[in-house]
Design a protein around this motif. Sequence first.
Motif, PDB file in Angstrom:
ATOM      1  N   GLU A  51       0.250  -1.207   0.386  1.00 37.52           N
ATOM      2  CA  GLU A  51       0.161   0.230  -0.009  1.00 37.52           C
ATOM      3  C   GLU A  51       0.786   1.714  -0.071  1.00 37.52           C
ATOM      4  OE1 GLU A  51      -2.514   0.188   3.912  1.00 37.52           O
ATOM      5  OE2 GLU A  51      -4.329  -0.787   2.636  1.00 37.52           O
ATOM      6  N   PRO A  52       0.214   2.234  -0.327  1.00 39.45           N
ATOM      7  CA  PRO A  52       0.705   4.263  -0.413  1.00 39.45           C
ATOM      8  C   PRO A  52       2.002   3.797   1.132  1.00 39.45           C
ATOM      9  CG  PRO A  52      -0.807   3.881  -1.652  1.00 39.45           C
ATOM     10  CD  PRO A  52      -0.956   2.322  -0.722  1.00 39.45           C
ATOM     11  N   SER A  53       2.878   4.876   0.910  1.00 40.05           N
ATOM     12  CA  SER A  53       3.679   5.059   1.987  1.00 40.05           C
ATOM     13  C   SER A  53       4.644   6.331   1.587  1.00 40.05           C
ATOM     14  CB  SER A  53       4.160   4.108   3.470  1.00 40.05           C
ATOM     15  OG  SER A  53       4.551   4.959   4.318  1.00 40.05           O
ATOM     16  N   THR A  54       4.073   7.493   2.771  1.00 38.68           N
ATOM     17  CA  THR A  54       5.649   8.256   2.648  1.00 38.68           C
ATOM     18  C   THR A  54       6.610   8.359   4.065  1.00 38.68           C
ATOM     19  OG1 THR A  54       4.435   9.902   1.456  1.00 38.68           O
ATOM     20  CG2 THR A  54       6.226  11.030   1.831  1.00 38.68           C
ATOM     21  N   ARG A  55       5.495   8.367   5.294  1.00 44.07           N
ATOM     22  CA  ARG A  55       6.559   8.229   6.348  1.00 44.07           C
ATOM     23  C   ARG A  55       6.573   7.151   6.813  1.00 44.07           C
ATOM     24  NH1 ARG A  55       2.850  12.222   5.695  1.00 44.07           N
ATOM     25  NH2 ARG A  55       2.012  11.179   4.855  1.00 44.07           N
ATOM     26  N   THR A  56       6.080   6.577   6.325  1.00 42.04           N
ATOM     27  CA  THR A  56       6.007   5.249   7.648  1.00 42.04           C
ATOM     28  C   THR A  56       7.881   3.766   6.225  1.00 42.04           C
ATOM     29  OG1 THR A  56       4.308   4.604   8.361  1.00 42.04           O
ATOM     30  CG2 THR A  56       5.625   2.952   8.100  1.00 42.04           C
ATOM     31  N   SER A  57       7.450   4.543   5.144  1.00 48.14           N
ATOM     32  CA  SER A  57       8.632   3.161   4.078  1.00 48.14           C
ATOM     33  C   SER A  57       9.818   4.374   4.140  1.00 48.14           C
ATOM     34  CB  SER A  57       7.846   3.096   2.770  1.00 48.14           C
ATOM     35  OG  SER A  57       7.665   4.435   2.514  1.00 48.14           O
ATOM     36  N   SER A  58       9.851   5.603   4.548  1.00 51.94           N
ATOM     37  CA  SER A  58      10.849   6.438   4.204  1.00 51.94           C
ATOM     38  C   SER A  58      11.354   6.494   5.304  1.00 51.94           C
ATOM     39  CB  SER A  58      10.824   8.083   3.701  1.00 51.94           C
ATOM     40  OG  SER A  58       9.880   9.015   4.332  1.00 51.94           O
ATOM     41  N   LEU A 104       6.497  -4.876   6.928  1.00 52.78           N
ATOM     42  CA  LEU A 104       5.973  -5.233   6.074  1.00 52.78           C
ATOM     43  C   LEU A 104       4.103  -3.964   6.028  1.00 52.78           C
ATOM     44  CD1 LEU A 104       4.026  -7.260   3.557  1.00 52.78           C
ATOM     45  CD2 LEU A 104       2.871  -8.270   5.590  1.00 52.78           C
ATOM     46  N   ARG A 105       3.820  -3.224   5.053  1.00 55.04           N
ATOM     47  CA  ARG A 105       3.474  -2.768   4.465  1.00 55.04           C
ATOM     48  C   ARG A 105       1.790  -3.719   3.801  1.00 55.04           C
ATOM     49  NH1 ARG A 105       1.068   3.560   4.664  1.00 55.04           N
ATOM     50  NH2 ARG A 105       1.927   3.130   6.810  1.00 55.04           N
ATOM     51  N   HIS A 106       0.543  -4.526   4.300  1.00 52.57           N
ATOM     52  CA  HIS A 106      -0.089  -4.864   4.232  1.00 52.57           C
ATOM     53  C   HIS A 106      -1.986  -4.679   4.199  1.00 52.57           C
ATOM     54  CE1 HIS A 106      -2.344  -8.020   2.086  1.00 52.57           C
ATOM     55  NE2 HIS A 106      -1.244  -9.037   1.537  1.00 52.57           N
ATOM     56  N   GLU A 132      -4.189  -2.419  12.626  1.00 54.91           N
ATOM     57  CA  GLU A 132      -3.094  -2.007  13.267  1.00 54.91           C
ATOM     58  C   GLU A 132      -2.082  -1.323  12.341  1.00 54.91           C
ATOM     59  OE1 GLU A 132      -2.307  -2.931  17.202  1.00 54.91           O
ATOM     60  OE2 GLU A 132      -3.755  -5.611  17.031  1.00 54.91           O
ATOM     61  N   HIS A 133      -1.613  -0.175  13.562  1.00 56.36           N
ATOM     62  CA  HIS A 133      -0.344   0.614  13.169  1.00 56.36           C
ATOM     63  C   HIS A 133       0.564   0.243  14.362  1.00 56.36           C
ATOM     64  CE1 HIS A 133       2.334   2.804  10.633  1.00 56.36           C
ATOM     65  NE2 HIS A 133       1.318   3.071  10.315  1.00 56.36           N
ATOM     66  N   PRO A 134       1.131  -0.726  14.811  1.00 48.65           N
ATOM     67  CA  PRO A 134       1.031  -0.353  16.172  1.00 48.65           C
ATOM     68  C   PRO A 134       3.523   0.782  15.669  1.00 48.65           C
ATOM     69  CG  PRO A 134       1.801  -2.872  15.038  1.00 48.65           C
ATOM     70  CD  PRO A 134       1.015  -1.211  14.178  1.00 48.65           C
ATOM     71  N   THR A 135       4.054   0.974  14.768  1.00 50.06           N
ATOM     72  CA  THR A 135       4.870   1.788  15.035  1.00 50.06           C
ATOM     73  C   THR A 135       4.497   2.687  15.007  1.00 50.06           C
ATOM     74  OG1 THR A 135       5.257   1.956  12.556  1.00 50.06           O
ATOM     75  CG2 THR A 135       6.144  -0.421  13.544  1.00 50.06           C
ATOM     76  N   GLN A 136       3.213   3.424  14.289  1.00 51.24           N
ATOM     77  CA  GLN A 136       2.584   4.666  14.867  1.00 51.24           C
ATOM     78  C   GLN A 136       2.370   4.344  16.060  1.00 51.24           C
ATOM     79  OE1 GLN A 136       1.698   7.153  12.116  1.00 51.24           O
ATOM     80  NE2 GLN A 136       1.626   7.974  13.898  1.00 51.24           N
ATOM     81  N   THR A 137       1.432   4.105  16.731  1.00 48.57           N
ATOM     82  CA  THR A 137       1.230   4.337  18.028  1.00 48.57           C
ATOM     83  C   THR A 137       2.944   4.213  18.518  1.00 48.57           C
ATOM     84  OG1 THR A 137      -0.756   3.061  17.811  1.00 48.57           O
ATOM     85  CG2 THR A 137       0.331   2.798  19.971  1.00 48.57           C
ATOM     86  N   HIS A 251      -1.336  14.189  13.940  1.00 54.00           N
ATOM     87  CA  HIS A 251      -2.174  14.225  13.318  1.00 54.00           C
ATOM     88  C   HIS A 251      -1.514  12.789  12.642  1.00 54.00           C
ATOM     89  CE1 HIS A 251      -4.674  13.066   9.196  1.00 54.00           C
ATOM     90  NE2 HIS A 251      -5.093  14.202   9.362  1.00 54.00           N
ATOM     91  N   PRO A 252      -1.502  11.491  12.505  1.00 55.19           N
ATOM     92  CA  PRO A 252      -0.671  10.696  11.733  1.00 55.19           C
ATOM     93  C   PRO A 252      -0.009  11.184  10.329  1.00 55.19           C
ATOM     94  CG  PRO A 252      -2.841   9.582  11.467  1.00 55.19           C
ATOM     95  CD  PRO A 252      -2.776  11.074  12.496  1.00 55.19           C
ATOM     96  N   LEU A 253      -1.237  11.898  10.031  1.00 58.60           N
ATOM     97  CA  LEU A 253      -0.700  12.108   8.463  1.00 58.60           C
ATOM     98  C   LEU A 253      -0.297  10.809   7.112  1.00 58.60           C
ATOM     99  CD1 LEU A 253       2.288  14.966   8.902  1.00 58.60           C
ATOM    100  CD2 LEU A 253      -0.598  15.294   9.075  1.00 58.60           C
ATOM    101  N   PRO A 254      -0.935  11.093   6.859  1.00 54.75           N
ATOM    102  CA  PRO A 254      -1.316  12.170   5.330  1.00 54.75           C
ATOM    103  C   PRO A 254      -2.766  13.236   5.798  1.00 54.75           C
ATOM    104  CG  PRO A 254      -1.913  10.328   3.754  1.00 54.75           C
ATOM    105  CD  PRO A 254      -1.317   9.377   5.271  1.00 54.75           C
ATOM    106  N   ARG A 255      -2.733  14.278   5.534  1.00 58.46           N
ATOM    107  CA  ARG A 255      -4.237  14.711   6.321  1.00 58.46           C
ATOM    108  C   ARG A 255      -4.676  14.769   4.944  1.00 58.46           C
ATOM    109  NH1 ARG A 255      -2.177  20.674   8.015  1.00 58.46           N
ATOM    110  NH2 ARG A 255      -0.218  20.809   6.712  1.00 58.46           N
TER     111      ARG A 255
HETATM  112  N1   CP Z   1       1.287   8.046   9.265  1.00 58.47           N
HETATM  113  C1   CP Z   1       1.257   7.346   8.403  1.00 58.47           C
HETATM  114  O1   CP Z   1       1.622   5.697   8.246  1.00 58.47           O
HETATM  115  O2   CP Z   1       2.010   7.688   7.198  1.00 58.47           O
HETATM  116  P1   CP Z   1       1.888   7.034   5.659  1.00 58.47           P
HETATM  117  O3   CP Z   1       1.045   5.980   5.019  1.00 58.47           O
HETATM  118  O4   CP Z   1       3.082   7.669   5.058  1.00 58.47           O
HETATM  119  O5   CP Z   1       2.829   6.110   6.338  1.00 58.47           O
END
Ligand code: CP
Length: 291
Positions: A51-58, A104-106, A132-137, A251-255
């Motif tokens: 799935e798309p990601s900016t923050r988590t993947s980078s 892994l993001r799925h 869940e998104h435990p690393t975000q938490t 806000h976890p973003l993206p907004r």
């Molecule tokens: N907060 C968050 O998971 O952002 P990304 O989807 O850009 O990784």
Amino acid sequence: MLSKGSSFITLSIYNKHDILNLLDTISTFDDQNLKRFIPNKKKLIANLFYEPSTRTSSSFYAAATYLGHEVLSINNVQYSSVAKGETLEDTIRTLASFVHCIVLRHPEEGAAKRAAQVSTVPVINAGDGVGEHPTQTLLDLYTIYKHYGRLDGLIVTLMGDHKYGRTIHSLVQALDLFDTKINLIGPIDLKLPKKLYKERYLESVELTANIAMLTDVLYMTRVQRERGAQGHYALTRLDAENLPDNSIVMHPLPRVDELGDWFDTDPRAKYFEQMSNGLAVRKFLLDRILG
Ligand code: CP
């Protein structure tokens, strides 16, 4: 407790003491002092994003690089054998034979757990569908902890899509370990799933002045339109007036349109700092898991 070789799938297996222990350790990664990391202990980490990601993947990429590791990035799964119908399990088995850890993001809930069951290397859950998104938490808790110096005794108002928002699903479970009061604000069709709902939560379709005035942390999320969610809400200038001066807005973003950029210069806007705390959290996780 999280140790070398562990997977990191959910926060629900940790108690309050464990979480505080993790947050205190994360603070030792919250700087640019990388001298203690030894480059010749280099490991290879797969960043596998369906799935798309900016923050988590980078931030995982950056964390791994700062720690002296290398990253195999697979974020265009349409060009991998997934496009030929390969199962998640076989993809994980394949990568696990080449790398030391898989991030892994799925799109499917429970995918990270399934991956960990067949993987010979640790798996880190970077978001599993509406699960869940435990690393975000962990970075959310760290941001609150860094600001208030505690998690107990806080009033946290969660405003957004509670049905599909995985960041909310992980966050409520973690906040429940502490003496927090939780307010759930959002459209009636986007309520928290029953399995996560507690009688003690206050639910409302709008952020009333009474709720706003008593809020320590306002945590906003977007409507997860890619999962079929519909609804509209936004932080208004009146809401901002009602929030206490010493509160914070996260806000976890993206907004999208729920949090206008007019609020970005407000001293209570914490979301960019929150986002940057992701680096310390992911450095900590990789260091702890890879040893
Ligand atoms: N907060 C968050 O998971 O952002 P990304 O989807 O850009 O990784």
